[in-house]
Design an enzyme around this catalytic site. Structure first.
Site, PDB file in Angstrom:
ATOM      1  N   GLU A   1      30.757 -10.108 -48.158  1.00  0.00           N
ATOM      2  CA  GLU A   1      30.401  -9.597 -49.474  1.00  0.00           C
ATOM      3  C   GLU A   1      31.010 -10.504 -50.549  1.00  0.00           C
ATOM      4  O   GLU A   1      32.185 -10.851 -50.438  1.00  0.00           O
ATOM      5  CB  GLU A   1      30.920  -8.173 -49.677  1.00  0.00           C
ATOM      6  CG  GLU A   1      30.389  -7.565 -50.969  1.00  0.00           C
ATOM      7  CD  GLU A   1      30.829  -6.115 -51.181  1.00  0.00           C
ATOM      8  OE1 GLU A   1      31.563  -5.567 -50.339  1.00  0.00           O
ATOM      9  OE2 GLU A   1      30.438  -5.560 -52.210  1.00  0.00           O
TER      10      GLU A   1
ATOM     11  N   GLY B   1      41.639  -6.681 -51.142  1.00  0.00           N
ATOM     12  CA  GLY B   1      42.390  -5.648 -50.422  1.00  0.00           C
ATOM     13  C   GLY B   1      41.852  -5.417 -49.023  1.00  0.00           C
ATOM     14  O   GLY B   1      42.591  -5.441 -48.043  1.00  0.00           O
ATOM     15  N   ALA B   2      40.553  -5.198 -48.929  1.00  0.00           N
ATOM     16  CA  ALA B   2      39.956  -4.876 -47.637  1.00  0.00           C
ATOM     17  C   ALA B   2      38.443  -4.923 -47.765  1.00  0.00           C
ATOM     18  O   ALA B   2      37.912  -5.032 -48.873  1.00  0.00           O
ATOM     19  CB  ALA B   2      40.389  -3.490 -47.181  1.00  0.00           C
TER      20      ALA B   2
ATOM     21  N   GLU C   1      34.666  -3.215 -46.088  1.00  0.00           N
ATOM     22  CA  GLU C   1      34.120  -2.070 -45.352  1.00  0.00           C
ATOM     23  C   GLU C   1      33.051  -2.409 -44.315  1.00  0.00           C
ATOM     24  O   GLU C   1      32.196  -1.570 -44.027  1.00  0.00           O
ATOM     25  CB  GLU C   1      33.526  -1.089 -46.373  1.00  0.00           C
ATOM     26  CG  GLU C   1      32.231  -1.564 -47.072  1.00  0.00           C
ATOM     27  CD  GLU C   1      32.441  -2.187 -48.444  1.00  0.00           C
ATOM     28  OE1 GLU C   1      33.550  -2.680 -48.716  1.00  0.00           O
ATOM     29  OE2 GLU C   1      31.490  -2.193 -49.255  1.00  0.00           O
TER      30      GLU C   1
ATOM     31  N   HIS D   1      39.319   4.553 -48.772  1.00  0.00           N
ATOM     32  CA  HIS D   1      38.238   3.931 -49.534  1.00  0.00           C
ATOM     33  C   HIS D   1      37.266   3.200 -48.597  1.00  0.00           C
ATOM     34  O   HIS D   1      36.052   3.428 -48.654  1.00  0.00           O
ATOM     35  CB  HIS D   1      38.838   2.963 -50.556  1.00  0.00           C
ATOM     36  CG  HIS D   1      37.830   2.254 -51.391  1.00  0.00           C
ATOM     37  ND1 HIS D   1      37.481   2.674 -52.657  1.00  0.00           N
ATOM     38  CD2 HIS D   1      37.077   1.147 -51.153  1.00  0.00           C
ATOM     39  CE1 HIS D   1      36.563   1.860 -53.143  1.00  0.00           C
ATOM     40  NE2 HIS D   1      36.305   0.922 -52.263  1.00  0.00           N
ATOM     41  N   GLU D   2      37.806   2.352 -47.739  1.00  0.00           N
ATOM     42  CA  GLU D   2      36.914   1.575 -46.862  1.00  0.00           C
ATOM     43  C   GLU D   2      36.196   2.501 -45.889  1.00  0.00           C
ATOM     44  O   GLU D   2      35.014   2.325 -45.610  1.00  0.00           O
ATOM     45  CB  GLU D   2      37.683   0.483 -46.105  1.00  0.00           C
ATOM     46  CG  GLU D   2      38.506  -0.468 -46.975  1.00  0.00           C
ATOM     47  CD  GLU D   2      37.761  -1.070 -48.146  1.00  0.00           C
ATOM     48  OE1 GLU D   2      36.531  -1.243 -48.064  1.00  0.00           O
ATOM     49  OE2 GLU D   2      38.404  -1.373 -49.178  1.00  0.00           O
TER      50      GLU D   2
ATOM     51  N   GLU E   1      30.767   1.256 -55.371  1.00  0.00           N
ATOM     52  CA  GLU E   1      32.195   1.113 -55.665  1.00  0.00           C
ATOM     53  C   GLU E   1      32.738   2.249 -56.538  1.00  0.00           C
ATOM     54  O   GLU E   1      33.770   2.827 -56.246  1.00  0.00           O
ATOM     55  CB  GLU E   1      32.495  -0.259 -56.279  1.00  0.00           C
ATOM     56  CG  GLU E   1      32.242  -1.431 -55.331  1.00  0.00           C
ATOM     57  CD  GLU E   1      32.986  -1.327 -54.001  1.00  0.00           C
ATOM     58  OE1 GLU E   1      33.885  -0.482 -53.871  1.00  0.00           O
ATOM     59  OE2 GLU E   1      32.637  -2.091 -53.073  1.00  0.00           O
TER      60      GLU E   1
HETATM   61  N1  B3K Z   1      33.606  -4.145 -51.044  1.00  0.00           N
HETATM   62  C1  B3K Z   1      34.828  -4.898 -50.954  1.00  0.00           C
HETATM   63  C2  B3K Z   1      35.004  -5.874 -52.052  1.00  0.00           C
HETATM   64  C3  B3K Z   1      34.288  -7.140 -51.853  1.00  0.00           C
HETATM   65  C4  B3K Z   1      34.631  -8.135 -52.922  1.00  0.00           C
HETATM   66  C5  B3K Z   1      33.778  -9.355 -52.857  1.00  0.00           C
HETATM   67  N2  B3K Z   1      34.157 -10.354 -53.826  1.00  0.00           N
HETATM   68  C6  B3K Z   1      36.019  -4.022 -50.869  1.00  0.00           C
HETATM   69  C7  B3K Z   1      35.877  -2.677 -51.449  1.00  0.00           C
HETATM   70  O1  B3K Z   1      35.647  -2.473 -52.606  1.00  0.00           O
HETATM   71  O2  B3K Z   1      35.963  -1.741 -50.702  1.00  0.00           O
HETATM   72 ZN    ZN Z   2      34.910  -0.493 -52.281  1.00  0.00          ZN
END
Ligand code: B3K
Ligand code: ZN
Length: 882
Positions: free
Chosen positions: A128, A268-269, A271, A304-305, A327
């Site tokens: 992503e 951070g992480a 998904e 969250h993930e 998000e």
């Molecule tokens: N969806 C990912 C973030 C991706 C960032 C890409 N530059 C983590 C999150 O929001 O859960």
């Molecule tokens: Zn997210």
């Protein structure tokens, strides 16, 4: 690296792909520098699409080594190729066909950490938003969904573990020294959710039985030897799975759920379906090495993930403009989860603090954009606090406007109607309209208008008739690309408090809609008239922070103090304290700037100390109250012409006065809160530690001596206390011998734990004062500093720029020039990280003129540089645009 092409993507240009992707089969032959990727894709032409339309696939720095149509080589004349694009012509009109693309990629050389990369011997992916196109030519966009089969072939000894999304199909030996594994993900997904991990890792295993009694295998993979530190993450995962069943009725949908912790990660992480990849900072914890905040972060991010499995994966986004659809909603869900696991009020206060310091700042500067933007140059720059946190607030407002039951009905409808879809914000809002019968057209402006609404309030009470008139005006400031704004639908939870704190319910309200305790402000200027009020009430407005707005309501000290002492809504109490403190702190800054004696405020001191000593209030709340508005909060309140040194000096002086007046209270608090027994990371114990450490910080100021913090450092038996004591020493007594000793001891004790050393870097990066820059430069030469690791860079360079206002904004501009040089350096290796760090300067225009000039010069230095990435080019251009 992708350098800027100046290309801008517009929402208005959205159209579906010409070809529908039915299935994907990937085979990876892993090699550190030459990984072979074979991608077989079954396509058919979408109905109604012109027979001459070619198939267009995205790439990024790719080189093609094979291209087949139904297993036959495609002649060179039938396609156009560049590293960024593969266009194939003369494809069948209606029948499905297979395209096989083979690429060779170099995971070791991938320092951007996008696509497939290898660090510390582990292969891992981040796709992503547009990383998949760095692996293979593909229709790399979120509205192309297909089931994926993934075969991984790799050296067996170096990579005993071969993981991908979905369910495990099987594995076996594969020639000398090699083995393979096959995975199948039955849930159609877009490429950004693809993941692959290979390497040698330890594992923590558990199981979860879902509400329909299916057993799911849970696995968390970490570096060997760190398994014990994943126990809390596993516990948080199981609680998240249960909570999503209970609160949102969402059940997990594969046989296995895996989390892999890696140490080089841009965020951070992530998904990825069935295979979340985490920055190890948000997985690993034990009392000796993690703070209470670390535990809370792990809990929130694991949740969250996991929650993305439904909000993001089962229902994904049609295009990247809809990012807030997954998000904002998922942040809302993780906020609610944490509120249920911990103290709801304290959680809300922390959320609002964060929203104001990050999102309000973004919203008032050159990078302001709507929750749903309409154009972008680099999508990675839109993973912002506006999309995430304001996006969450917008969802929260829908819940507030509809009420719990209708909100739930709307969510259920969303899951039912859009499961398997790539949806839009309009689809989402429509579900709530359909479920409630309420028109949310005006409300939807929250998605489209950037800027923090400013609400000006005045009130008048007529004792003779028992009538209260509340006059409200709203104004949404101009933001880049949006000069004039429409009035918004702003839900304000409101309480009318009588002298003893009881809430009075008016007999009637006219002038606008009020449902339960929510006032619906919908006009630019509106007067609400409340009748049947026995005596002059104190108005408590925007309780629970029901709308993300700035209120300008000139309430008397007496009114604020009444709210601070008596409101049943704890958030409102904290807010009233903040409102008491802010004018004192802004005045202090002005006095310090003019070289006048800084005045503290007796009413503030008294109210604060009363709250500190009030044992009926939970310790975590009292700790939040004692943490007065930050220097950044004061700067935002002042708005322009900021002098960070004056803000700092003013605030320190006010804090010192409170500390001196309350020395006894703080000493007693330290003693009362000292014993929490064996360390538990739960909210209650964390609250006691937070209050104890707040008291320590005040006492150090009152006593002007490092002795107490040095003693606390020596006797700390957990990282929360240890890091707090070290912070007090370093920030208040940077020159003391005790501080040098403690810093050395900390470094020596944790020399083999990079995540803990990040704290050591950060604490020193935030020591206030003009000499901070020299300290940072010296720390960069520390043997434990590593410019290739995003966590190290963020802990030192990032923390300095984002969180050390006096040091970073030193009057000669040296730190701006230093930062610009770092950005240019980092951009070569990791553009996403560079762009993110650059945003630390987003408020440069609100500095006093001489600093603003120096900041502009440094930014222009970046702007003039050749070969900038799209990421940095986009941010620097927007920051400099008039
Ligand atoms: N969806 C990912 C973030 C991706 C960032 C890409 N530059 C983590 C999150 O929001 O859960
Ligand atoms: Zn997210």
């Amino acid at each position: 690296m992708r350098t800027d092409t100046g290309q801008i993507v517009h929402l208005a240009d959205y159209r579906p792909t010409d070809f529908v992707l039915e299935r994907v089969d990937l085979t990876f032959e892993l090699d550190p520098t030459e990984t072979k990727v074979e991608t077989r894709m079954i396509f058919h032409r979408r109905e109604g699409v012109d027979a001459s339309a070619p198939l267009v696939l995205d790439g990024d720095e790719l080189s093609l080594s094979g291209l087949l149509f139904d297993q036959n080589e495609i002649p060179a004349g039938q396609y156009d190729l560049s590293p960024e694009r593969l266009v194939i012509r003369d494809l069948p009109e209606s029948k499905p066909f297979e395209i096989t693309v083979t690429t060779i990629i170099n995971p070791e050389a991938n320092t951007q950490l996008m696509g497939l990369y290898r660090s510390n011997g582990i292969y891992c992916t981040q796709c992503e938003a547009e990383g998949f196109r760095r692996i293979t030519y593909f229709p790399d966009r979120p509205d192309v969904l297909a089931p994926f089969t993934v075969n991984i072939i790799a050296d067996k000894e170096a990579n005993p573990l071969l993981l991908s999304n979905g369910n495990f199909l099987g594995g076996a030996g594969y020639g000398p020294g090699k083995h393979f594994a096959a995975w199948f993900d039955p849930h159609p997904k877009p490429s950004y959710l693809f993941a692959l991990v290979a390497g040698d890792l330890g594992v923590v295993e558990d199981t979860f039985v879902t509400m329909s009694e299916r057993e799911v295998a849970l696995k968390i993979y970490v570096e060997h030897g760190k398994e014990a530190r994943a126990a809390y993450a596993m516990d948080a995962l199981k609680r998240s799975m249960k909570w999503d069943e209970e609160v949102f009725g969402r059940e997990y949908d594969l046989d296995i759920f895996m989390i892999v912790a890696v140490s080089d990660f841009n965020m951070g992480a992530m998904e990825n379906k069935g295979l979340n990849i985490f920055n190890d900072k948000y997985v690993l914890a034990d009392p000796e090495t993690a703070t209470d905040q670390d535990y809370a972060n792990i809990e929130a991010i694991i949740a969250h993930e996991y929650f993305h499995n439904w909000t993001g994966n089962r229902i994904t986004c049609r295009d990247w403009f809809q990012l807030c659809l997954k998000e904002g909603l998922t942040v809302y869900r993780d906020h609610e989860f944490s509120a249920d696991q911990r103290s709801r009020a304290v959680k809300r206060i922390a959320e609002v603090r964060h929203l104001r310091s990050e999102q309000f700042t973004e919203d008032s500067g050159p990078l302001a954009h709507p929750v749903r933007p309409t154009s972008y140059r680099e999508i990675n720059n839109f993973y912002t606090t506006t999309v995430y946190e304001k996006g969450s607030e917008v969802t929260r407002m829908i819940a507030t406007i509809l009420g719990g039951e209708l909100f739930k009905k709307g969510m259920d409808l969303y899951f039912e109607r859009h499961d398997g879809d790539a949806a839009t914000v309009e689809d989402f809002v429509k579900c709530f309209e359909d479920a409630s019968g309420r028109d949310l057209k005006q409300f939807s402006l929250w998605y489209h208008q950037a800027g923090t609404p400013q609400i000006t309030v005045s009130s008048a009470f007529d004792a003779a008739t028992g009538t209260l008139t509340l006059s409200l005006d709203q104004m949404v400031p101009a933001t880049p690309g949006q000069t004039s704004k429409e009035p918004m639908h702003i839900p304000l939870k409101t309480g009318l408090l009588l002298e003893d704190g009881t809430i009075v319910t008016p007999s009637a309200v006219t002038g606008g809609e009020m449902t339960d305790d929510v006032l619906h402000l919908t006009e630019r200027s509106q007067k609400f008239v409340f009748t049947g009020i026995p005596s002059r009430p104190t108005v408590s407005l925007n309780r629970g922070f029901s709308a993300p707005v700035s209120l300008h309501f000139d309430q008397s000290g007496a009114d604020l103090s009444l709210i601070a002492r008596h409101e049943s809504d704890l958030f409102a109490r904290w807010q009233a304290l903040t409102n008491l403190a802010l004018p004192v702190l802004t005045a202090a800054a002005a006095q310090a700037r003019k070289g006048e004696t800084v005045q503290s405020d007796a009413m503030l001191t008294e109210t604060l100390l009363a709250i500190a000593a009030n044992e009926t209030l939970e310790p975590a709340f009292r700790a939040q109250a004692l943490a007065l508005p930050s220097e950044a909060d004061i700067a935002r309140e002042l708005g322009s012409d900021n002098d960070p040194d004056a803000i700092h000096t003013g605030r320190e002086t006010v804090l010192t006065a409170i500390a001196k007046a309350g020395a006894d209270v703080f000493a007693k608090l330290m003693a009362d809160m000292a014993d929490t027994g064996a360390y538990k990371p739960d909210a209650a114990d964390a609250g006691r530690r937070a209050l104890k450490n707040a008291a320590l910080s005040y006492l150090a100021l009152a006593e002007q001596s490092p002795a107490r913090a040095a003693a606390a450092f020596d006797k700390a038996d957990n990282m929360t206390d240890l890091a707090q004591a070290l912070t007090v020493l370093a920030h208040r007594f940077p020159q003391a011998a005790e501080t040098a000793t403690a810093l050395q001891a900390f470094e020596a004790r944790f020399s083999s734990n990079a995540l803990v050393l990040d704290k050591w870097f950060s604490i020193q990066a935030t020591i206030p004062g003009a000499d901070a820059l020299e300290r940072i430069e010296k720390l960069m030469t520390n043997e434990h500093y590593n410019p290739a690791n995003p966590n190290r860079v963020r802990s030192l360079i990032g923390t300095f720029a984002f969180a050390n206002a006096t040091g970073f904004n030193r009057a000669d501009g040296a730190a701006y020039r230093f930062h610009a040089a770092r950005i240019l350096e980092i951009d070569k290796r990791n553009p996403q990280l560079a762009a993110r760090l650059l945003t630390a300067m987003r408020s440069w225009r609100s500095l006093e003129p001489s600093r603003a000039d120096l900041a502009r010069t440094a930014l222009m230095e970046i702007e003039r540089s050749a070969g900038l990435s799209t990421d940095v080019r986009d941010i620097v251009d927007r920051m400099l645009k008039a």
